[in-house]
Scaffold this motif. Sequence first.
Motif, PDB file in Angstrom:
ATOM      1  N   LEU A  58      28.817  52.920  66.239  1.00 44.62           N
ATOM      2  CA  LEU A  58      29.201  54.310  67.847  1.00 44.62           C
ATOM      3  C   LEU A  58      27.885  55.081  67.854  1.00 44.62           C
ATOM      4  CD1 LEU A  58      30.247  57.467  68.811  1.00 44.62           C
ATOM      5  CD2 LEU A  58      30.079  58.239  66.794  1.00 44.62           C
ATOM      6  N   GLY A  59      26.310  54.372  67.329  1.00 41.87           N
ATOM      7  CA  GLY A  59      25.384  55.337  67.222  1.00 41.87           C
ATOM      8  C   GLY A  59      24.142  54.567  67.692  1.00 41.87           C
ATOM      9  N   GLY A  60      25.179  53.324  67.736  1.00 41.12           N
ATOM     10  CA  GLY A  60      24.386  52.000  68.170  1.00 41.12           C
ATOM     11  C   GLY A  60      24.421  50.566  68.958  1.00 41.12           C
ATOM     12  N   ALA A  61      23.177  49.621  70.006  1.00 33.98           N
ATOM     13  CA  ALA A  61      24.208  48.642  70.672  1.00 33.98           C
ATOM     14  C   ALA A  61      24.459  47.519  69.886  1.00 33.98           C
ATOM     15  CB  ALA A  61      23.223  48.627  71.377  1.00 33.98           C
ATOM     16  N   ASP A  62      23.207  47.409  68.832  1.00 37.00           N
ATOM     17  CA  ASP A  62      22.990  46.016  67.777  1.00 37.00           C
ATOM     18  C   ASP A  62      23.526  46.334  66.137  1.00 37.00           C
ATOM     19  OD1 ASP A  62      22.134  44.835  70.121  1.00 37.00           O
ATOM     20  OD2 ASP A  62      20.241  45.819  69.771  1.00 37.00           O
ATOM     21  N   GLY A  63      23.923  47.304  66.467  1.00 36.56           N
ATOM     22  CA  GLY A  63      23.916  47.949  64.973  1.00 36.56           C
ATOM     23  C   GLY A  63      24.067  49.460  64.024  1.00 36.56           C
ATOM     24  N   PRO A  64      25.020  49.798  63.299  1.00 33.86           N
ATOM     25  CA  PRO A  64      25.070  50.551  63.275  1.00 33.86           C
ATOM     26  C   PRO A  64      23.769  51.868  62.972  1.00 33.86           C
ATOM     27  CG  PRO A  64      24.574  49.866  61.040  1.00 33.86           C
ATOM     28  CD  PRO A  64      24.539  48.597  61.527  1.00 33.86           C
ATOM     29  N   ALA A  65      24.089  53.200  63.374  1.00 33.08           N
ATOM     30  CA  ALA A  65      23.244  54.288  62.795  1.00 33.08           C
ATOM     31  C   ALA A  65      22.969  55.445  62.890  1.00 33.08           C
ATOM     32  CB  ALA A  65      22.313  54.842  64.944  1.00 33.08           C
ATOM     33  N   TYR A  66      22.644  56.433  62.878  1.00 27.98           N
ATOM     34  CA  TYR A  66      23.066  58.029  61.982  1.00 27.98           C
ATOM     35  C   TYR A  66      24.190  58.210  62.556  1.00 27.98           C
ATOM     36  CZ  TYR A  66      22.516  62.360  59.276  1.00 27.98           C
ATOM     37  OH  TYR A  66      22.788  62.608  58.153  1.00 27.98           O
ATOM     38  N   ALA A  67      23.824  58.585  63.648  1.00 22.97           N
ATOM     39  CA  ALA A  67      26.126  58.743  64.194  1.00 22.97           C
ATOM     40  C   ALA A  67      27.255  58.564  63.560  1.00 22.97           C
ATOM     41  CB  ALA A  67      26.000  59.058  65.683  1.00 22.97           C
ATOM     42  N   ASP A  68      26.807  57.698  63.208  1.00 25.04           N
ATOM     43  CA  ASP A  68      28.448  55.658  62.510  1.00 25.04           C
ATOM     44  C   ASP A  68      28.455  56.765  61.059  1.00 25.04           C
ATOM     45  OD1 ASP A  68      28.424  53.606  63.815  1.00 25.04           O
ATOM     46  OD2 ASP A  68      26.882  54.497  64.321  1.00 25.04           O
ATOM     47  N   TYR A  69      26.851  57.055  60.404  1.00 28.58           N
ATOM     48  CA  TYR A  69      26.910  57.562  58.837  1.00 28.58           C
ATOM     49  C   TYR A  69      27.328  59.719  58.958  1.00 28.58           C
ATOM     50  CZ  TYR A  69      23.443  53.669  58.583  1.00 28.58           C
ATOM     51  OH  TYR A  69      23.260  52.361  58.844  1.00 28.58           O
ATOM     52  N   ILE A  70      27.467  59.583  60.291  1.00 33.51           N
ATOM     53  CA  ILE A  70      27.883  61.002  59.881  1.00 33.51           C
ATOM     54  C   ILE A  70      29.377  60.770  59.806  1.00 33.51           C
ATOM     55  CG2 ILE A  70      28.325  62.890  61.682  1.00 33.51           C
ATOM     56  CD1 ILE A  70      24.780  62.553  62.731  1.00 33.51           C
ATOM     57  N   VAL A  71      29.985  60.105  60.825  1.00 32.25           N
ATOM     58  CA  VAL A  71      30.976  60.453  60.917  1.00 32.25           C
ATOM     59  C   VAL A  71      31.939  59.368  59.724  1.00 32.25           C
ATOM     60  CG1 VAL A  71      33.117  59.854  62.727  1.00 32.25           C
ATOM     61  CG2 VAL A  71      31.139  60.276  63.964  1.00 32.25           C
ATOM     62  N   PHE A  72      30.966  58.317  59.616  1.00 38.01           N
ATOM     63  CA  PHE A  72      32.455  57.625  58.465  1.00 38.01           C
ATOM     64  C   PHE A  72      31.702  58.632  56.949  1.00 38.01           C
ATOM     65  CE2 PHE A  72      31.107  55.431  54.144  1.00 38.01           C
ATOM     66  CZ  PHE A  72      32.496  54.637  54.884  1.00 38.01           C
ATOM     67  N   GLY A  73      31.071  59.332  56.994  1.00 39.82           N
ATOM     68  CA  GLY A  73      30.641  60.627  56.065  1.00 39.82           C
ATOM     69  C   GLY A  73      31.967  61.341  55.424  1.00 39.82           C
ATOM     70  N   GLY A  74      32.633  61.775  57.131  1.00 39.86           N
ATOM     71  CA  GLY A  74      34.006  62.750  56.244  1.00 39.86           C
ATOM     72  C   GLY A  74      35.148  61.482  55.950  1.00 39.86           C
ATOM     73  N   PHE A  75      35.266  60.162  56.520  1.00 37.73           N
ATOM     74  CA  PHE A  75      35.945  58.825  56.047  1.00 37.73           C
ATOM     75  C   PHE A  75      36.144  58.636  54.841  1.00 37.73           C
ATOM     76  CE2 PHE A  75      36.648  58.697  60.763  1.00 37.73           C
ATOM     77  CZ  PHE A  75      38.175  59.142  61.639  1.00 37.73           C
ATOM     78  N   GLN A  76      34.857  58.654  54.412  1.00 39.91           N
ATOM     79  CA  GLN A  76      34.542  57.971  52.999  1.00 39.91           C
ATOM     80  C   GLN A  76      35.243  59.386  51.667  1.00 39.91           C
ATOM     81  OE1 GLN A  76      34.343  55.321  51.722  1.00 39.91           O
ATOM     82  NE2 GLN A  76      33.034  55.781  49.750  1.00 39.91           N
ATOM     83  N   TRP A  77      34.874  60.435  52.469  1.00 35.53           N
ATOM     84  CA  TRP A  77      35.225  62.228  51.757  1.00 35.53           C
ATOM     85  C   TRP A  77      36.697  61.861  51.617  1.00 35.53           C
ATOM     86  CZ3 TRP A  77      36.450  67.048  54.484  1.00 35.53           C
ATOM     87  CH2 TRP A  77      36.564  67.656  53.886  1.00 35.53           C
ATOM     88  N   ALA A  78      37.181  61.476  52.403  1.00 32.64           N
ATOM     89  CA  ALA A  78      38.711  61.682  52.317  1.00 32.64           C
ATOM     90  C   ALA A  78      39.495  60.426  51.609  1.00 32.64           C
ATOM     91  CB  ALA A  78      39.095  61.141  53.809  1.00 32.64           C
ATOM     92  N   ARG A  79      38.333  59.261  51.403  1.00 38.31           N
ATOM     93  CA  ARG A  79      38.639  57.853  50.921  1.00 38.31           C
ATOM     94  C   ARG A  79      38.476  58.119  49.491  1.00 38.31           C
ATOM     95  NH1 ARG A  79      36.206  53.917  49.306  1.00 38.31           N
ATOM     96  NH2 ARG A  79      37.044  51.622  48.932  1.00 38.31           N
ATOM     97  N   CYS A  80      37.367  58.754  49.612  1.00 36.58           N
ATOM     98  CA  CYS A  80      37.022  59.243  47.644  1.00 36.58           C
ATOM     99  C   CYS A  80      38.267  60.049  46.873  1.00 36.58           C
ATOM    100  CB  CYS A  80      36.044  60.006  46.905  1.00 36.58           C
ATOM    101  SG  CYS A  80      34.628  58.815  47.776  1.00 36.58           S
ATOM    102  N   VAL A  81      39.004  61.079  47.623  1.00 36.28           N
ATOM    103  CA  VAL A  81      39.694  61.701  46.697  1.00 36.28           C
ATOM    104  C   VAL A  81      41.601  61.168  47.079  1.00 36.28           C
ATOM    105  CG1 VAL A  81      37.612  63.768  46.711  1.00 36.28           C
ATOM    106  CG2 VAL A  81      39.261  64.208  48.490  1.00 36.28           C
TER     107      VAL A  81
END
Lengths: 238, 238
Positions: free
Chosen positions: A177-200
Amino acid sequence: MAAPRRLLHDLCGADPARRFSPYCWRAKLALAHKGLEVETLPWRFSDKAAIADSGQDRVPVLRDGDRVVADSWRIAEYLEDAYPDRPSLFGGPGGRALARFVNTWADAVQIPGIAGLVVADIVPHLGPEDRAYFVASRERRYGKPLAEVIAGREQRVGQFRQAMHPVRMVLRERPWLGGADGPAYADYIVFGGFQWARCVSAFPLLTPDDPLHGWRGRMLDLFGGLARRAPAEDRSGG
Amino acid sequence: MAAPRRLLHDLCGADPARRFSPYCWRAKLALAHKGLEVETLPWRFSDKAAIADSGQDRVPVLRDGDRVVADSWRIAEYLEDAYPDRPSLFGGPGGRALARFVNTWADAVQIPGIAGLVVADIVPHLGPEDRAYFVASRERRYGKPLAEVIAGREQRVGQFRQAMHPVRMVLRERPWLGGADGPAYADYIVFGGFQWARCVSAFPLLTPDDPLHGWRGRMLDLFGGLARRAPAEDRSGG
């Protein structure tokens, strides 16, 4: 023995290994992106005293030497400014500006959307000291029992998936999402929500054919599987 | 006399001065941001032949010397790459990556939201050659008459304003969406939607106390009032 140099207060459940806060995941992935070692300290809602010197009562709280930084967005900006020679979280000033938009979008759209589907699944993971606080504060917010908040989620999950469409459209074009060549903070922002759900929760937020599902799998694999190794309920793999 | 060097095919109504396409506004503001002169050519839905050499049938289409570039996003990327010494539209690689997310968000959330409130107001501005095409194609999309699409908009506009909340949260913190020091392409993306509505409809999308209203006023003032000077229906000033 010297005190550890870098500490993160990280929300956990009754099991101290169950780390589910979306905001703490944003911070942990930002630290990993910068290649910075950190010791994560299990923190529970009832541990307000442990972070009182941060001037507020929520995690993540980062202690970096003498610096105390609260709030995932401030932590990301702090890391970018304090460690400019490490890989960039934002990819320049324009990226930092728009990562803030991704953050407000995630907080206004993604996090409430996920909460409405899984919030009741958090409760069994909490210890007795946190459970009453969590249930009472969330039921006050929703104005109804948490079991009712998630009721009918099989029918409502389509609305959530539709609301994720802006991210999906980007991920159809490129892997991050956040970078052409690899993940950036924008990816971590959105992933955080999915990881929250995944953990519980084992509730399937995404279908396997969704570009977001593949992206989530790539995110789980980052940094030696940092997020994949975390105790979780969702075993879908992506 | 030499042919003008830079041309933009720009959607108009029966009045050739009524330029209302949100995507054409994105391109015109991107050109102004780069400080590039352009002659805009009025274009109507029925003028497919005029842009046939672009390989598709929608505007904006930019002609820059021998180059023909269609699609507002491609035009922005083209301008950034072709004129790297002019002010940046993206503020670096991270900003370019996330401007694409702003673009997908605007196209998936903002544009459909505005269309559901003002689409019928476009019709009186169209000439007879475009009106039948426009009404038929949009009614097919919605599955109902355009008057029914906008029915009850006074009650529904609150949902639209709520959907704009991620932008509003950023604009509470700073004056521009895409940059710390001034507007960037992300601002032009989102402004294009509001300018589209403003050109064809007096329906108030925003309340005067909304940070988005003040931002829209700042956008209207840019480049010597480029967008403010355009013939419009909304006279709210912001």
